[in-house]
Design an enzyme around this catalytic site. Structure first.
Site, PDB file in Angstrom:
ATOM      1  N   SER A   1      34.449 -14.857   3.091  1.00  0.00           N
ATOM      2  CA  SER A   1      34.599 -14.640   1.669  1.00  0.00           C
ATOM      3  C   SER A   1      33.409 -13.848   1.127  1.00  0.00           C
ATOM      4  O   SER A   1      33.155 -12.730   1.587  1.00  0.00           O
ATOM      5  CB  SER A   1      34.774 -15.999   0.974  1.00  0.00           C
ATOM      6  OG  SER A   1      35.113 -15.855  -0.366  1.00  0.00           O
TER       7      SER A   1
ATOM      8  N   HIS B   1      39.048 -12.325   2.119  1.00  0.00           N
ATOM      9  CA  HIS B   1      40.241 -12.726   1.372  1.00  0.00           C
ATOM     10  C   HIS B   1      40.029 -12.404  -0.095  1.00  0.00           C
ATOM     11  O   HIS B   1      38.959 -11.959  -0.494  1.00  0.00           O
ATOM     12  CB  HIS B   1      40.596 -14.204   1.583  1.00  0.00           C
ATOM     13  CG  HIS B   1      39.581 -15.177   1.058  1.00  0.00           C
ATOM     14  ND1 HIS B   1      39.707 -16.529   1.209  1.00  0.00           N
ATOM     15  CD2 HIS B   1      38.424 -15.009   0.368  1.00  0.00           C
ATOM     16  CE1 HIS B   1      38.689 -17.152   0.646  1.00  0.00           C
ATOM     17  NE2 HIS B   1      37.900 -16.238   0.128  1.00  0.00           N
TER      18      HIS B   1
END
Length: 200
Positions: free
Chosen positions: A101, A126
């Site tokens: 992330s 993501h």
């Protein structure tokens, strides 16, 4: 039982006496910083301050940022990202373990040619996460617009840093997208996979 933060001996330049300092302080003297937790405001403020200090001390030497992080706050991560771009020092980013992330975003934000990962590292990208609890519909709508704006900005930055098309980044970040160190290199998030400190 937690072991706490280890202390190591350190001799100040010009001094005969050794002092015990925490390991992170000692590494900081060598321009080595460590992001080893979730990204939050406290961690971001500490890393930003350390990068600014090291850059003001000697901007001709690189700063080494080791990353083993599950990600975290987008706004806190962007403070670190902006500082990496702002300082004159090259920032070498090194993934040890997991850069997921916001951790992956910061890994890719290092100086081009200086973004590396150890062989068994995992990288995951993501879309940004957002959550709502019992709130008014208008507040939820405002938050959703902001999350979508952040998603586009992060995806455009990842596209610039990796060389992948914006459309590919959008598709790949729609869900958790895991990469090995070699796959992250092929993708353009890092430049090399290393197994020895001298390779960084």
């Amino acid at each position: 039982m937690p072991i706490g933060t280890p202390s190591v001996p350190y001799r100040l330049p010009g001094s005969q006496m050794e002092r015990w300092v925490d390991i992170y302080t000692r590494l900081g003297v060598e321009r080595i910083l460590f992001l080893g937790s979730e990204v939050n405001d406290g961690i971001a403020n500490s890393l930003v301050a350390q990068m600014l200090y090291l850059d003001s001390e000697d901007s001709s030497k690189p700063i080494y940022l080791y990353i083993n992080s599950p990600g975290g706050s987008v706004t806190a991560g962007l403070a670190i990202y902006d500082t990496i771009q702002y300082v004159k020092s090259e920032v070498v980013t090194i993934c040890v373990g997991l850069a997921a992330s916001m951790g992956a975003f910061l890994l890719a934000a290092g100086t081009k040619g200086k973004r590396v990962a150890l062989p068994h590292s995992r990288i995951m990208i993501h879309q940004p996460l957002g959550g709502t609890s019992r709130r008014q519909a208008s507040d939820i709508e405002i938050e959703a617009r902001e999350i979508l704006r952040m998603k586009e900005m992060l995806n455009r930055s990842l596209s610039d840093m990796s060389g992948q098309s914006f459309e590919k980044i959008e598709k790949d970040t729609d869900r958790d997208y895991f990469l090995s160190a070699e796959e992250a290199k092929e993708y353009g998030l890092i430049d090399r996979v290393i197994s020895h400190p001298n390779e960084a």
